[in-house]
Enzyme design. Structure first.
Site, mmCIF file in Angstrom:
data_model
loop_
_atom_site.group_PDB
_atom_site.id
_atom_site.type_symbol
_atom_site.label_atom_id
_atom_site.label_comp_id
_atom_site.label_asym_id
_atom_site.label_seq_id
_atom_site.Cartn_x
_atom_site.Cartn_y
_atom_site.Cartn_z
ATOM 1 N N ASP A 81 -15.068 6.759 3.317
ATOM 2 C CA ASP A 81 -13.820 6.347 2.678
ATOM 3 C C ASP A 81 -14.097 5.279 1.627
ATOM 4 O O ASP A 81 -14.817 4.316 1.886
ATOM 5 C CB ASP A 81 -12.869 5.800 3.746
ATOM 6 C CG ASP A 81 -11.426 5.776 3.316
ATOM 7 O OD1 ASP A 81 -11.071 6.478 2.357
ATOM 8 O OD2 ASP A 81 -10.636 5.055 3.962
ATOM 9 N N HIS A 82 -13.557 5.452 0.454
ATOM 10 C CA HIS A 82 -13.666 4.493 -0.651
ATOM 11 C C HIS A 82 -15.103 4.124 -1.001
ATOM 12 O O HIS A 82 -15.428 2.948 -1.177
ATOM 13 C CB HIS A 82 -12.837 3.232 -0.380
ATOM 14 C CG HIS A 82 -11.373 3.490 -0.421
ATOM 15 N ND1 HIS A 82 -10.677 3.590 -1.591
ATOM 16 C CD2 HIS A 82 -10.485 3.718 0.576
ATOM 17 C CE1 HIS A 82 -9.400 3.852 -1.322
ATOM 18 N NE2 HIS A 82 -9.274 3.947 -0.017
ATOM 19 N N ASP A 103 -14.734 6.409 -5.046
ATOM 20 C CA ASP A 103 -13.600 5.633 -5.555
ATOM 21 C C ASP A 103 -13.982 5.015 -6.890
ATOM 22 O O ASP A 103 -14.540 3.926 -6.953
ATOM 23 C CB ASP A 103 -13.199 4.556 -4.555
ATOM 24 C CG ASP A 103 -11.976 3.778 -4.989
ATOM 25 O OD1 ASP A 103 -11.534 3.940 -6.148
ATOM 26 O OD2 ASP A 103 -11.458 2.995 -4.167
ATOM 27 N N GLU A 133 -10.420 9.490 -6.612
ATOM 28 C CA GLU A 133 -9.239 8.621 -6.579
ATOM 29 C C GLU A 133 -8.797 8.286 -7.989
ATOM 30 O O GLU A 133 -9.610 7.964 -8.852
ATOM 31 C CB GLU A 133 -9.500 7.332 -5.795
ATOM 32 C CG GLU A 133 -8.248 6.464 -5.733
ATOM 33 C CD GLU A 133 -8.266 5.415 -4.635
ATOM 34 O OE1 GLU A 133 -7.231 4.753 -4.463
ATOM 35 O OE2 GLU A 133 -9.285 5.248 -3.959
ATOM 36 N N HIS A 179 -1.532 -1.713 0.065
ATOM 37 C CA HIS A 179 -2.440 -1.953 1.187
ATOM 38 C C HIS A 179 -2.275 -3.365 1.717
ATOM 39 O O HIS A 179 -1.815 -4.246 1.028
ATOM 40 C CB HIS A 179 -3.900 -1.786 0.711
ATOM 41 C CG HIS A 179 -4.226 -0.400 0.285
ATOM 42 N ND1 HIS A 179 -4.108 0.685 1.092
ATOM 43 C CD2 HIS A 179 -4.698 0.077 -0.892
ATOM 44 C CE1 HIS A 179 -4.486 1.760 0.457
ATOM 45 N NE2 HIS A 179 -4.841 1.427 -0.764
ATOM 46 N N GLY A 180 -2.705 -3.559 2.932
ATOM 47 C CA GLY A 180 -2.773 -4.898 3.484
ATOM 48 C C GLY A 180 -1.482 -5.377 4.096
ATOM 49 O O GLY A 180 -0.522 -4.710 4.233
#
Length: 180
Positions: A81-82, A103, A133, A179-180
């Site tokens: 991921d990413h 990403d 992305e 996010h976050g």
């Protein structure tokens, strides 16, 4: 059984259902997710960040996921991921992951296309699916921090062009959450 994200997502599209993607970084996460997937008869995407690889160890995570898929008899993918570090991405492609995300969302469009296309060219011969992305959400995810001033939604026309020019199997887009 480990499969690619492309295989999972193609089946989900045909069957008109969703596939959950869950970030993991230890044995307990792997056990919980694969137990639930087994009970529900559902496939799952087990996603690993570069930070999780540093924390838990590359070989440990690959072994945990492979073992869980076999023991639990569930269909899952092992997904980076990413990914932004090309050395990590290449190791994932060559050493056990079934899917990677590149990403390049922090890059200008043409550079993002070029770097993503290069990952697709490396992954395709190995049978590894690739996610790209476009767009950037404000907040912090996988040690990637985006200020509100840098955030931008994904343009649908740009997304179509990106997919065509890169050959990605899937695309992460920024559509208005944070996010976050």
């Amino acid at each position: 059984m480990l499969v690619t994200n492309k295989e999972l997502l193609d089946a989900a599209k045909a069957g008109r259902y969703a596939v959950g993607a869950f970030n993991i970084n230890n044995m307990e996460f792997v056990q919980a997710i694969t137990d639930a997937a087994g009970q529900l008869g559902s496939p799952a995407i087990l996603a690993v960040s570069q930070g999780a690889i540093t924390y838990a160890g590359f070989e440990n995570l690959v072994s945990l996921v492979r073992s869980a898929a076999e023991v639990k008899g569930v269909t899952i993918s092992l997904h980076l991921d990413h990914g932004q570090d090309m050395a990590v991405i290449e190791r994932c492609i060559n050493d056990g992951f079934t899917s990677v995300m590149i990403d390049g969302s922090h890059l200008p469009f043409e550079e993002n296309v070029a770097v993503t296309r290069s990952v697709v060219e490396k992954a395709r011969p190995k049978g590894v699916s690739v996610e790209g992305e476009l767009g950037r959400l404000a907040g912090i995810e996988d040690n990637i921090s985006v200020d509100e001033q840098e955030a931008r939604f994904t343009d649908p026309d740009e997304a179509a062009r990106f997919v065509e020019e890169t050959g990605v199997d899937s695309l992460a887009v920024a559509v208005g959450t944070s996010h976050g």
